[in-house]
Design a protein around this motif. Structure first.
Motif, PDB file in Angstrom:
ATOM      1  N   GLN A   1       0.820  -1.207   0.000  1.00 16.72           N
ATOM      2  CA  GLN A   1       0.000   0.000   0.000  1.00 16.72           C
ATOM      3  C   GLN A   1       0.859   1.265   0.000  1.00 16.72           C
ATOM      4  O   GLN A   1       0.407   2.319  -0.466  1.00 16.72           O
ATOM      5  CB  GLN A   1      -0.929   0.005   1.215  1.00 16.72           C
ATOM      6  CG  GLN A   1      -2.114  -0.942   1.076  1.00 16.72           C
ATOM      7  CD  GLN A   1      -3.053  -0.841   2.266  1.00 16.72           C
ATOM      8  OE1 GLN A   1      -2.618  -0.822   3.407  1.00 16.72           O
ATOM      9  NE2 GLN A   1      -4.344  -0.779   2.005  1.00 16.72           N
TER      10      GLN A   1
ATOM     11  N   ASP B   1       1.616   3.597  -3.187  1.00 18.22           N
ATOM     12  CA  ASP B   1       0.721   4.582  -3.801  1.00 18.22           C
ATOM     13  C   ASP B   1       1.418   5.919  -4.033  1.00 18.22           C
ATOM     14  O   ASP B   1       1.157   6.600  -5.043  1.00 18.22           O
ATOM     15  CB  ASP B   1      -0.545   4.780  -2.971  1.00 18.22           C
ATOM     16  CG  ASP B   1      -0.236   5.196  -1.520  1.00 18.22           C
ATOM     17  OD1 ASP B   1       0.952   5.218  -1.133  1.00 18.22           O
ATOM     18  OD2 ASP B   1      -1.201   5.482  -0.788  1.00 18.22           O
TER      19      ASP B   1
ATOM     20  N   LEU C   1       1.850   7.680  -7.616  1.00 24.11           N
ATOM     21  CA  LEU C   1       1.269   9.007  -7.820  1.00 24.11           C
ATOM     22  C   LEU C   1       2.310   9.971  -8.369  1.00 24.11           C
ATOM     23  O   LEU C   1       2.015  10.800  -9.254  1.00 24.11           O
ATOM     24  CB  LEU C   1       0.696   9.534  -6.502  1.00 24.11           C
ATOM     25  CG  LEU C   1       0.115  10.942  -6.542  1.00 24.11           C
ATOM     26  CD1 LEU C   1      -1.099  11.001  -7.457  1.00 24.11           C
ATOM     27  CD2 LEU C   1      -0.261  11.405  -5.130  1.00 24.11           C
TER      28      LEU C   1
ATOM     29  N   ASN D   1       0.134  12.211   4.486  1.00 17.34           N
ATOM     30  CA  ASN D   1      -0.167  10.792   4.278  1.00 17.34           C
ATOM     31  C   ASN D   1       0.082   9.950   5.520  1.00 17.34           C
ATOM     32  O   ASN D   1      -0.530   8.891   5.697  1.00 17.34           O
ATOM     33  CB  ASN D   1       0.686  10.253   3.120  1.00 17.34           C
ATOM     34  CG  ASN D   1       0.245   8.886   2.676  1.00 17.34           C
ATOM     35  OD1 ASN D   1      -0.913   8.529   2.798  1.00 17.34           O
ATOM     36  ND2 ASN D   1       1.167   8.104   2.164  1.00 17.34           N
TER      37      ASN D   1
ATOM     38  N   VAL E   1      -5.397  -4.157  -2.768  1.00 13.92           N
ATOM     39  CA  VAL E   1      -4.189  -3.345  -2.974  1.00 13.92           C
ATOM     40  C   VAL E   1      -3.866  -3.207  -4.461  1.00 13.92           C
ATOM     41  O   VAL E   1      -3.521  -2.112  -4.938  1.00 13.92           O
ATOM     42  CB  VAL E   1      -2.998  -3.952  -2.213  1.00 13.92           C
ATOM     43  CG1 VAL E   1      -1.705  -3.241  -2.586  1.00 13.92           C
ATOM     44  CG2 VAL E   1      -3.222  -3.841  -0.720  1.00 13.92           C
TER      45      VAL E   1
ATOM     46  N   GLN F   1      -6.277  -0.779  -5.792  1.00 12.61           N
ATOM     47  CA  GLN F   1      -5.952   0.573  -5.340  1.00 12.61           C
ATOM     48  C   GLN F   1      -4.853   1.197  -6.178  1.00 12.61           C
ATOM     49  O   GLN F   1      -4.959   2.359  -6.601  1.00 12.61           O
ATOM     50  CB  GLN F   1      -5.531   0.541  -3.876  1.00 12.61           C
ATOM     51  CG  GLN F   1      -5.089   1.908  -3.343  1.00 12.61           C
ATOM     52  CD  GLN F   1      -4.578   1.835  -1.922  1.00 12.61           C
ATOM     53  OE1 GLN F   1      -4.774   0.852  -1.229  1.00 12.61           O
ATOM     54  NE2 GLN F   1      -3.901   2.894  -1.476  1.00 12.61           N
ATOM     55  N   LEU F   2      -3.785   0.455  -6.430  1.00 13.44           N
ATOM     56  CA  LEU F   2      -2.673   0.997  -7.215  1.00 13.44           C
ATOM     57  C   LEU F   2      -3.112   1.298  -8.639  1.00 13.44           C
ATOM     58  O   LEU F   2      -2.675   2.293  -9.235  1.00 13.44           O
ATOM     59  CB  LEU F   2      -1.502   0.004  -7.214  1.00 13.44           C
ATOM     60  CG  LEU F   2      -0.854  -0.241  -5.836  1.00 13.44           C
ATOM     61  CD1 LEU F   2       0.259  -1.263  -5.952  1.00 13.44           C
ATOM     62  CD2 LEU F   2      -0.316   1.065  -5.255  1.00 13.44           C
TER      63      LEU F   2
ATOM     64  N   VAL G   1      -5.015   4.507  -8.460  1.00 15.97           N
ATOM     65  CA  VAL G   1      -4.110   5.647  -8.293  1.00 15.97           C
ATOM     66  C   VAL G   1      -3.575   6.098  -9.648  1.00 15.97           C
ATOM     67  O   VAL G   1      -3.439   7.302  -9.903  1.00 15.97           O
ATOM     68  CB  VAL G   1      -2.949   5.286  -7.338  1.00 15.97           C
ATOM     69  CG1 VAL G   1      -1.885   6.375  -7.348  1.00 15.97           C
ATOM     70  CG2 VAL G   1      -3.457   5.088  -5.924  1.00 15.97           C
TER      71      VAL G   1
ATOM     72  N   GLY H   1      -5.207   9.413 -10.129  1.00 12.25           N
ATOM     73  CA  GLY H   1      -4.094  10.316  -9.894  1.00 12.25           C
ATOM     74  C   GLY H   1      -3.757  11.135 -11.122  1.00 12.25           C
ATOM     75  O   GLY H   1      -3.402  12.309 -11.026  1.00 12.25           O
TER      76      GLY H   1
ATOM     77  N   ALA I   1      -5.486   9.996  -5.590  1.00 14.57           N
ATOM     78  CA  ALA I   1      -4.875   8.941  -4.783  1.00 14.57           C
ATOM     79  C   ALA I   1      -5.632   8.747  -3.475  1.00 14.57           C
ATOM     80  O   ALA I   1      -5.816   7.616  -3.017  1.00 14.57           O
ATOM     81  CB  ALA I   1      -3.416   9.283  -4.498  1.00 14.57           C
TER      82      ALA I   1
ATOM     83  N   ALA J   1      -8.849   6.945  -4.205  1.00 16.57           N
ATOM     84  CA  ALA J   1      -8.559   5.541  -4.505  1.00 16.57           C
ATOM     85  C   ALA J   1      -8.420   4.745  -3.210  1.00 16.57           C
ATOM     86  O   ALA J   1      -8.962   3.635  -3.076  1.00 16.57           O
ATOM     87  CB  ALA J   1      -7.282   5.428  -5.336  1.00 16.57           C
ATOM     88  N   SER J   2      -7.713   5.301  -2.234  1.00 12.64           N
ATOM     89  CA  SER J   2      -7.556   4.628  -0.948  1.00 12.64           C
ATOM     90  C   SER J   2      -8.899   4.456  -0.249  1.00 12.64           C
ATOM     91  O   SER J   2      -9.192   3.394   0.311  1.00 12.64           O
ATOM     92  CB  SER J   2      -6.606   5.434  -0.045  1.00 12.64           C
ATOM     93  OG  SER J   2      -5.320   5.526  -0.606  1.00 12.64           O
TER      94      SER J   2
END
Length: 371
Positions: free
Chosen positions: A177, A180, A184, A200, A311, A314-315, A318, A322, A330, A333-334
Motif C-alpha cells: 500500500q 501509492d 502518484l 499521508n 491493494v 488501489q494501485l 491511483v 491520480g 490517490a 482511490a484509498s
C-alpha cells in the motif's frame, strides 16, 4: 538510514506472516514448543544465510556504502520479533511490553555510549539497534514459562513458512500500500505527490492503536470455537479501535486548522487530502476486528485474497484517478478500496454469524425432537 530501511523490509519479507500464524496455531493447541523451536531455528538460519550473502555482495559491490550493516540489524529484528511469539500466544502482553521497553532503552543507552566515545553516528546507530534487539530477544526468551519455551534445535529444522502463506500475502499487501506515493509521483508529478505525502502519515498514530488491538486480541480469538464466542473476546478490547476512530474523526474535522498551523498556508491543498485519509483510517480501523476474527478462526485465505485484490486495485486506481485528479485522486482511490474491503469482511463475518446461529437453532430442534 538506507541500511536500516532495507533491514526492516527484508525482515518483513522473510517473516512472511509466520509470527502471526504461529501465535494462532499455538493458541489453538496445534503447535507445541518443540515444533515452534524447530521452525524458529529454520527461520533464524535462513535469515542468517541471507544476511551473510547480502553482506558479502554489498561489501564487494559498494564497499564504502555501509549497506552491509543491514544484515546484523535484520537478524536482530527477526530474532526479537520471533522471541515474542510464545509470550503473545500465552496472552502475556504485559511481558511483551517489557521486552519492547528493554529494546528501546538498551538501544538508546548504547547509542549514547558509542556517540560519546567518538563513534560515527551511522556506526553507532546500527550497533545500538542490534544490541537492543538481541537484548530484548534474550529477555523475551527468559520471560517465557519453561514449559512453553521453544528450544533452538540445530539440524532438526522444519519449514517455517508452512501454512503461513495467506498471512504472508496479507502482510505483503499491507506493505504494498505504501507504493501509492511513488505511483502518484510518476503519473501526476512531484507537486501532487508532495501534497499527498505531506499528510499521508498523519493517521499512523491511530493505526498503531488498531495494531495494538490486533496483537492483544488474536490469542484470545484463536481459542474461540466460532465467531460468536470470538466477538465476546473482541468486545473486551473494543475501546482501542473506538478511540482510534474518534481520533481519526477529530483529525478530519480539524484538518482546516491543523494543516496551515503545522505546514503553513502553502499546503492548504492538503486539507482535503487529510480529510479523506482520515476517513480511510476509520474504515481501516473498523476492518481490524473483522480481520482478526477471520484470520484467527482459520479464514486467513479469504482475508489474504481480498487484501491482495484490494491493494492491486488501489494501485490501478491511483494510476487512473491520480492522472486526472492529482493528489485527491490517490486519496479517493484509498477510500474506495477501504470501503470495498470493509464490505467484503462484513459480509463474510455476517455469513459466519448466521451459520453459527442456524447451527444452534438446529441443535435445539434436534434436542427437542429426541426428548
Amino acid at each position: 538510514m538506507s541500511a536500516i530501511a532495507i533491514a526492516t523490509a527484508g525482515m518483513g519479507f522473510i517473516d512472511f506472516g509466520t509470527n502471526s500464524h504461529w501465535v494462532r496455531e499455538i493458541s489453538r493447541g496445534l503447535m507445541d514448543p518443540d515444533e515452534l523451536g524447530r521452525r524458529l531455528t529454520s527461520k533464524i538460519i535462513c535469515t542468517l544465510a541471507i544476511g551473510i550473502i547480502w553482506a558479502a555482495i554489498t561489501s564487494f559491490v559498494a564497499p564504502g556504502s555501509g549497506l552491509w550493516t543491514a544484515s546484523p540489524v535484520m537478524l536482530g529484528l527477526m530474532v526479537n520479533q520471533t522471541s515474542q511469539v510464545a509470550l503473545r500466544a500465552a496472552k502475556r502482553g504485559d511481558l511483551v511490553s517489557i521486552t519492547i521497553v528493554a529494546d528501546k532503552l538498551v538501544a538508546f543507552l548504547a547509542f549514547l555510549a558509542l556517540w560519546a566515545s567518538g563513534s560515527p553516528s551511522p556506526e553507532a546507530l546500527w550497533i545500538s539497534l542490534t544490541c537492543g534487539s538481541f537484548t530484548a530477544s534474550i529477555l523475551g526468551w527468559m520471560l517465557v514459562e519453561r514449559r512453553h519455551r521453544p528450544v533452538i534445535r540445530i539440524g532438526s529444522g522444519s519449514n517455517p513458512w508452512r501454512g503461513a502463506g495467506y498471512y504472508g500475502v496479507s502482510s505483503l499487501a499491507n506493505s504494498a500500500q505504501t507504493l501509492d506515493l511513488p505511483v502518484l509521483s510518476i503519473v501526476a508529478g512531484p507537486a501532487a505527490a508532495g501534497l499527498f505525502a505531506a499528510v499521508n502519515r498523519w493517521t499512523q498514530p491511530m493505526s498503531l492503536l488498531a495494531s495494538a488491538f490486533s496483537a492483544a486480541s488474536a490469542p484470545f480469538v484463536s481459542r474461540s470455537a466460532d465467531v460468536v464466542e470470538a466477538w465476546r473476546h473482541v468486545r473486551q478490547a473494543a475501546w482501542m479501535p473506538l478511540c482510534a476512530i474518534g481520533l481519526s474523526a477529530g483529525v478530519a474535522l480539524a484538518a482546516p486548522i491543523l494543516v496551515p498551523v503545522l505546514l503553513g498556508n502553502g499546503y492548504l491543498g492538503s486539507v482535503d487530502n487529510l480529510r479523506i485519509l482520515a476517513l480511510v483510517a476509520i474504515f481501516s480501523i473498523m476492518s481490524q476486528p473483522l480481520t482478526v476474527v477471520l484470520q484467527s478462526l482459520g479464514h486467513d485465505r479469504f482475508v489474504g485474497t481480498w487484501m491482495g485484490i484490494a491493494v492491486l486495485t488501489q494501485l490501478a486506481l491511483v494510476v487512473v484517478l491520480g492522472f486526472w485528479f492529482g493528489s485527491l485522486g490517490a486519496a479517493y482511490a484509498s477510500l474506495a478500496i477501504q470501503i470495498l474491503l470493509f464490505g467484503a469482511l462484513v459480509a463474510r463475518v455476517s455469513r459466519e454469524y448466521r451459520d453459527v446461529r442456524l447451527a444452534g437453532v438446529l441443535a435445539e430442534i434436534e434436542g427437542l425432537l429426541k426428548s
